[in-house]
Write a protein that holds these residues in place. Structure first.
Motif, PDB file in Angstrom:
ATOM      1  N   ALA A  63      17.376  21.973 -15.230  1.00  0.00           N
ATOM      2  CA  ALA A  63      16.259  21.659 -15.777  1.00  0.00           C
ATOM      3  C   ALA A  63      15.247  22.097 -14.536  1.00  0.00           C
ATOM      4  CB  ALA A  63      16.135  20.052 -15.689  1.00  0.00           C
ATOM      5  N   LEU A  64      14.066  22.310 -14.777  1.00  0.00           N
ATOM      6  CA  LEU A  64      12.964  22.824 -13.712  1.00  0.00           C
ATOM      7  C   LEU A  64      12.284  21.514 -13.204  1.00  0.00           C
ATOM      8  CD1 LEU A  64      12.026  25.514 -12.347  1.00  0.00           C
ATOM      9  CD2 LEU A  64      10.209  25.379 -14.230  1.00  0.00           C
ATOM     10  N   GLN A  65      12.231  21.572 -12.007  1.00  0.00           N
ATOM     11  CA  GLN A  65      11.342  20.509 -11.356  1.00  0.00           C
ATOM     12  C   GLN A  65      10.058  20.993 -10.303  1.00  0.00           C
ATOM     13  OE1 GLN A  65      14.507  18.484  -8.918  1.00  0.00           O
ATOM     14  NE2 GLN A  65      14.875  17.077 -10.839  1.00  0.00           N
ATOM     15  N   ALA A  66       9.146  20.316 -10.332  1.00  0.00           N
ATOM     16  CA  ALA A  66       8.018  20.750  -9.345  1.00  0.00           C
ATOM     17  C   ALA A  66       8.088  19.740  -8.121  1.00  0.00           C
ATOM     18  CB  ALA A  66       6.947  20.816 -10.159  1.00  0.00           C
ATOM     19  N   HIS A 119       6.782  13.975  -3.846  1.00  0.00           N
ATOM     20  CA  HIS A 119       7.650  13.677  -5.298  1.00  0.00           C
ATOM     21  C   HIS A 119       7.885  14.772  -5.881  1.00  0.00           C
ATOM     22  CE1 HIS A 119       5.322   9.706  -4.737  1.00  0.00           C
ATOM     23  NE2 HIS A 119       4.241  10.670  -4.045  1.00  0.00           N
ATOM     24  N   THR A 120       8.932  14.547  -6.549  1.00  0.00           N
ATOM     25  CA  THR A 120       9.733  15.511  -7.453  1.00  0.00           C
ATOM     26  C   THR A 120       9.309  15.167  -8.947  1.00  0.00           C
ATOM     27  OG1 THR A 120      11.513  16.298  -5.984  1.00  0.00           O
ATOM     28  CG2 THR A 120      11.642  16.691  -8.038  1.00  0.00           C
ATOM     29  N   ILE A 121       8.969  15.942  -9.834  1.00  0.00           N
ATOM     30  CA  ILE A 121       8.568  15.773 -11.348  1.00  0.00           C
ATOM     31  C   ILE A 121       9.291  16.710 -12.122  1.00  0.00           C
ATOM     32  CG2 ILE A 121       6.498  14.461 -10.861  1.00  0.00           C
ATOM     33  CD1 ILE A 121       5.161  17.069 -11.665  1.00  0.00           C
ATOM     34  N   GLU A 122       9.694  16.349 -13.208  1.00  0.00           N
ATOM     35  CA  GLU A 122      10.375  17.219 -14.212  1.00  0.00           C
ATOM     36  C   GLU A 122       9.356  17.896 -14.872  1.00  0.00           C
ATOM     37  OE1 GLU A 122      13.636  17.718 -14.856  1.00  0.00           O
ATOM     38  OE2 GLU A 122      14.158  16.135 -13.385  1.00  0.00           O
ATOM     39  N   VAL A 123       9.483  19.316 -15.071  1.00  0.00           N
ATOM     40  CA  VAL A 123       8.697  20.147 -15.805  1.00  0.00           C
ATOM     41  C   VAL A 123       9.237  20.383 -17.364  1.00  0.00           C
ATOM     42  CG1 VAL A 123       7.659  22.451 -16.150  1.00  0.00           C
ATOM     43  CG2 VAL A 123       8.276  21.597 -13.769  1.00  0.00           C
ATOM     44  N   PRO A 124       8.808  19.662 -18.326  1.00  0.00           N
ATOM     45  CA  PRO A 124       9.210  19.292 -19.590  1.00  0.00           C
ATOM     46  C   PRO A 124       9.468  20.904 -20.088  1.00  0.00           C
ATOM     47  CG  PRO A 124       6.943  18.626 -19.444  1.00  0.00           C
ATOM     48  CD  PRO A 124       7.393  19.086 -18.285  1.00  0.00           C
ATOM     49  N   ASP A 125      10.594  21.291 -21.176  1.00  0.00           N
ATOM     50  CA  ASP A 125      11.014  22.263 -21.753  1.00  0.00           C
ATOM     51  C   ASP A 125      10.898  23.598 -20.981  1.00  0.00           C
ATOM     52  OD1 ASP A 125      11.208  20.970 -24.150  1.00  0.00           O
ATOM     53  OD2 ASP A 125       9.055  20.843 -24.381  1.00  0.00           O
ATOM     54  N   HIS A 126      11.191  23.641 -19.616  1.00  0.00           N
ATOM     55  CA  HIS A 126      11.374  24.798 -18.836  1.00  0.00           C
ATOM     56  C   HIS A 126      12.653  24.431 -17.879  1.00  0.00           C
ATOM     57  CE1 HIS A 126       7.095  25.138 -19.889  1.00  0.00           C
ATOM     58  NE2 HIS A 126       7.287  26.415 -19.619  1.00  0.00           N
ATOM     59  N   TYR A 127      13.278  25.782 -17.793  1.00  0.00           N
ATOM     60  CA  TYR A 127      14.619  25.549 -17.044  1.00  0.00           C
ATOM     61  C   TYR A 127      14.662  26.794 -16.081  1.00  0.00           C
ATOM     62  CZ  TYR A 127      15.689  22.381 -20.850  1.00  0.00           C
ATOM     63  OH  TYR A 127      15.619  21.303 -21.625  1.00  0.00           O
ATOM     64  N   ALA A 128      15.412  26.754 -15.053  1.00  0.00           N
ATOM     65  CA  ALA A 128      15.517  27.805 -14.289  1.00  0.00           C
ATOM     66  C   ALA A 128      16.961  28.314 -14.391  1.00  0.00           C
ATOM     67  CB  ALA A 128      15.641  27.297 -12.532  1.00  0.00           C
ATOM     68  N   LEU A 171      17.305  32.807 -10.862  1.00  0.00           N
ATOM     69  CA  LEU A 171      16.733  34.174 -11.181  1.00  0.00           C
ATOM     70  C   LEU A 171      15.507  33.891 -11.908  1.00  0.00           C
ATOM     71  CD1 LEU A 171      20.170  35.048 -12.370  1.00  0.00           C
ATOM     72  CD2 LEU A 171      19.142  35.759 -10.220  1.00  0.00           C
ATOM     73  N   GLY A 172      15.067  32.986 -12.716  1.00  0.00           N
ATOM     74  CA  GLY A 172      13.949  33.054 -13.551  1.00  0.00           C
ATOM     75  C   GLY A 172      13.822  31.656 -14.334  1.00  0.00           C
ATOM     76  N   VAL A 173      12.832  31.710 -14.730  1.00  0.00           N
ATOM     77  CA  VAL A 173      12.256  30.507 -15.591  1.00  0.00           C
ATOM     78  C   VAL A 173      12.444  30.768 -17.158  1.00  0.00           C
ATOM     79  CG1 VAL A 173      10.414  28.778 -15.992  1.00  0.00           C
ATOM     80  CG2 VAL A 173      10.802  29.632 -13.958  1.00  0.00           C
ATOM     81  N   VAL A 174      13.011  29.871 -18.003  1.00  0.00           N
ATOM     82  CA  VAL A 174      13.222  30.076 -19.479  1.00  0.00           C
ATOM     83  C   VAL A 174      12.700  28.823 -20.016  1.00  0.00           C
ATOM     84  CG1 VAL A 174      14.864  32.147 -19.210  1.00  0.00           C
ATOM     85  CG2 VAL A 174      15.568  29.551 -19.041  1.00  0.00           C
TER      86      VAL A 174
END
Length: 178
Positions: A21-24, A33-42, A56-59
């Protein structure tokens, strides 16, 4: 040599590519603060030399990784049936793209004079930039430039998108007969 040997020589085995799960990370006056980026994964792999995790990337949520071992198994099947042999294997762009190239046993004669060697190449990405592709091409892939040339000069191709049905499509390709 076999696909397994090509994978070992090119450090392509054991990557365990998977999604996280991708976080910002957001910096504010009141702290980090760490927040989840919905519907995006590393997409993340285990680095073949250091063993450390590496992004490697974001999908998106529908992306399903195709492991390097899966396309090597497909190529081993083709070696057994066609007499092709492995020529090159490697990764590019920091592991984001990988390739394995096999030379087909018979040459094609152009105009009855010029021999043309034909290759079977498997190309895959782990960053969502392209589908898994199996190419019949006159170009021997050794780098990003020759991969681009192989794709441009393709004579025949089979593509599998990184979705939930990908493993089944690759398995079906292993057993397909003309």
């Amino acid at each position: 040599f076999s696909a397994a040997e090509a994978m070992t020589r090119a450090h392509l085995g054991g990557w365990n590519v998977h999604k996280e799960a991708l976080q910002a990370v957001v910096m504010r006056e009141d702290g980090v603060h760490t927040i989840e980026v919905p519907d995006h994964y590393a997409t993340v792999r285990t680095h073949p030399v250091t063993g450390a995790p590496e992004a490697l990337g974001v999908v998106g949520p529908g992306y399903v990784p195709i492991q390097n071992e899966e396309h090597a198994d497909l190529l081993d099947t083709l070696v057994d049936e066609s007499g092709a042999h492995f020529e090159t294997a490697g990764s590019m762009r920091g592991g984001r793209q990988v390739f394995i190239t096999m030379r087909l046993p018979d040459q094609v004669s152009i105009g009855g004079v010029d021999p043309l060697t034909v290759y079977l190449a498997a190309c895959n990405s782990h960053d969502g930039s392209m589908a898994f592709r199996l190419l019949v091409t006159p170009v021997r892939i050794v780098c990003a430039n020759t991969q681009a040339a192989a794709i441009r000069n393709v004579r025949s191709a089979f593509s599998v998108h990184h979705t939930s049905g990908a493993k089944g499509q690759i398995q079906a390709a292993r057993f397909a007969r003309e």
